[in-house]
Design an enzyme around this catalytic site. Structure first.
Site, mmCIF file in Angstrom:
data_model
loop_
_atom_site.group_PDB
_atom_site.id
_atom_site.type_symbol
_atom_site.label_atom_id
_atom_site.label_comp_id
_atom_site.label_asym_id
_atom_site.label_seq_id
_atom_site.Cartn_x
_atom_site.Cartn_y
_atom_site.Cartn_z
ATOM 1 N N ASP A 1 56.759 41.981 2.803
ATOM 2 C CA ASP A 1 58.039 41.574 2.376
ATOM 3 C C ASP A 1 58.870 42.020 3.664
ATOM 4 O O ASP A 1 59.836 41.204 3.798
ATOM 5 C CB ASP A 1 58.411 42.178 1.167
ATOM 6 C CG ASP A 1 57.837 43.765 1.204
ATOM 7 O OD1 ASP A 1 56.798 43.964 1.400
ATOM 8 O OD2 ASP A 1 58.937 44.631 0.907
ATOM 9 N N LYS B 1 56.384 61.922 1.466
ATOM 10 C CA LYS B 1 57.348 61.857 0.339
ATOM 11 C C LYS B 1 58.043 63.019 0.108
ATOM 12 O O LYS B 1 59.041 63.180 -0.473
ATOM 13 C CB LYS B 1 56.783 61.055 -0.705
ATOM 14 C CG LYS B 1 56.346 59.591 -0.256
ATOM 15 C CD LYS B 1 57.183 58.543 -1.134
ATOM 16 C CE LYS B 1 57.205 57.210 -0.790
ATOM 17 N NZ LYS B 1 55.716 56.812 -0.534
ATOM 18 N N SER C 1 50.230 58.913 6.690
ATOM 19 C CA SER C 1 51.442 59.014 5.850
ATOM 20 C C SER C 1 51.008 59.885 4.593
ATOM 21 O O SER C 1 51.748 60.351 3.957
ATOM 22 C CB SER C 1 52.099 57.644 5.439
ATOM 23 O OG SER C 1 51.200 56.606 4.924
ATOM 24 N N SER D 1 54.816 54.391 -7.491
ATOM 25 C CA SER D 1 53.465 54.179 -7.824
ATOM 26 C C SER D 1 52.600 55.213 -7.662
ATOM 27 O O SER D 1 51.395 55.227 -7.903
ATOM 28 C CB SER D 1 53.107 52.990 -6.675
ATOM 29 O OG SER D 1 53.256 53.368 -5.592
ATOM 30 N N GLY E 1 51.155 42.263 1.497
ATOM 31 C CA GLY E 1 52.631 42.554 1.120
ATOM 32 C C GLY E 1 53.432 42.848 2.420
ATOM 33 O O GLY E 1 54.164 43.835 2.657
ATOM 34 N N GLU F 1 52.744 46.937 7.601
ATOM 35 C CA GLU F 1 52.415 46.507 6.268
ATOM 36 C C GLU F 1 50.833 46.032 5.833
ATOM 37 O O GLU F 1 50.349 45.369 6.969
ATOM 38 C CB GLU F 1 53.283 45.350 5.748
ATOM 39 C CG GLU F 1 55.111 45.742 5.915
ATOM 40 C CD GLU F 1 55.811 44.828 5.176
ATOM 41 O OE1 GLU F 1 56.545 44.862 4.470
ATOM 42 O OE2 GLU F 1 55.743 43.636 5.831
#
Ligand SMILES: *Cc1c(COP(=O)(O)O)cnc(C)c1O
Length: 325
Positions: free
Chosen positions: A217, A60, A311, A85, A215, A211
């Site tokens: 989505d 990130k 990640s 989060s 979750g 995923e």
């Protein structure tokens, strides 16, 4: 459509290249590791891109630094606001500290203590909210308007997506073309950015987002051909508890032919154990998604050259110990 979805245009690989120049020398060029045991176990040749060793402990930082460095001077003086989060918050706070930019972070009350403490430590001003009752986007937008802050969302932003794509750019530069690239997926910023890099540097490479099972989505959205919103998922993959992809990430994932698979939490725990025991790597549950897909057979990888993005590595030591015993 929310205000966050009004971002102007889809980023391209040229934006990933520009991001790479913008963050060079500040973001780490993280190592690519291999493991004979991992290869024996899967029958593949796996290349692990270790973003758990990135500054602030996750990829990130790439998107956060690229977004902050892309702001006009007068906006840098007013500051930025982010909701997250955890890892995006840490990354924004850290990048803001390095760049001398004020950061306000909207974080859930149940965010991991390590992430909260790190965000504060980097000088982020924290505003708490209840993830099951309050809308963090609404809180973020309100702060942005009231205080003249630039809102930098965790994934649905062209500069964030382009920044995240630099992880895969570096990987391909080191490995050459690959048959497949497995990417940990929450809102799809990392995955769509990496897919832009794959299209340019390794055409024919199948990009697969992974995923948490609870979750899914993006998997549901791709199957439906439109953005599907799910209830707030409960999984140990706390960095991937998104309820819907963004308009930009969804459009890119669709356009670039990204496939999505899911893995259960048990597979994440097994993978965390593997990384500690065999590769001496501390990887958070969310950071195990991509590798878990290869290890569990959720993606058939035998005889293939496969990139695997690790990640992030921000897990409380006590929580990690709990998972490993
Ligand atoms: C944010 C995050 C993800 C998911 O990234 P998206 O861009 O939201 O898909 C995956 N792993 C870690 C460690 C993260 O912090």
């Amino acid at each position: 459509m929310s205000a966050l979805d009004t971002a102007p245009r889809l980023p391209t690989y040229a934006d990933v290249e520009a991001a790479a120049r913008r963050i060079a020398g500040v973001a780490h060029r993280t190592p690519v590791m291999t493991s004979r045991t991992a290869n024996e176990r899967t029958g593949a040749e796996l290349f692990f891109k270790c973003e758990n060793l990135q500054r602030s402990g996750a990829f990130k930082f790439r998107g956060a630094l690229n977004a902050i460095r892309s702001l006009p001077a007068e906006q840098r003086e007013r500051g930025v606001v982010a909701f997250s989060s955890g890892n995006h918050a840490q990354a924004i706070a850290y990048a803001g500290q390095l760049e001398g930019v004020r950061t306000v972070i909207v974080m859930p009350t149940d965010a991991p203590t390590l992430k909260l403490a790190a965000t504060k430590g980097y000088g982020g001003e924290i505003v708490r909210y209840d993830r099951y009752r309050q809308d963090r986007e609404e809180i973020g937008r309100q702060l942005a308007v009231e205080q003249g802050l630039a809102l930098i969302p965790p994934f649905n932003h062209p500069d964030v997506i382009a920044g995240q794509g630099t992880a895969a750019k570096e990987l391909f530069e080191e490995t050459g073309p690959l048959d497949a690239l497995l990417v940990c997926t929450g809102g799809g910023g990392l995955t769509s950015g990496c897919a832009l890099a794959a299209q340019a540097l390794s055409p024919g490479c199948q990009v697969i987002g992974v995923e948490p099972q609870a979750g899914d989505d993006i998997q549901q959205s791709l199957a439906a051909g439109r953005i599907v919103t799910i209830p707030v998922p409960r999984s140990i993959a706390d960095g991937a508890l998104t309820t819907a992809p963004g308009s930009l990430t969804f459009a890119l994932l669709q356009q670039l032919g990204v496939r999505v698979v899911t893995v259960p939490d048990e597979a994440l725990i097994e993978t965390m154990r593997f990384f500690v025991e065999r590769m001496k790597l501390v990887v958070e549950p969310t950071g195990c998604l991509a590798a878990a897909a290869a290890f569990s057979g959720a993606v058939p990888v035998e005889s293939k050259h496969v990139g695997v993005i690790i990640s992030g590595g921000n897990v409380d030591p006590a929580a990690l110990a709990g998972y490993l015993t």
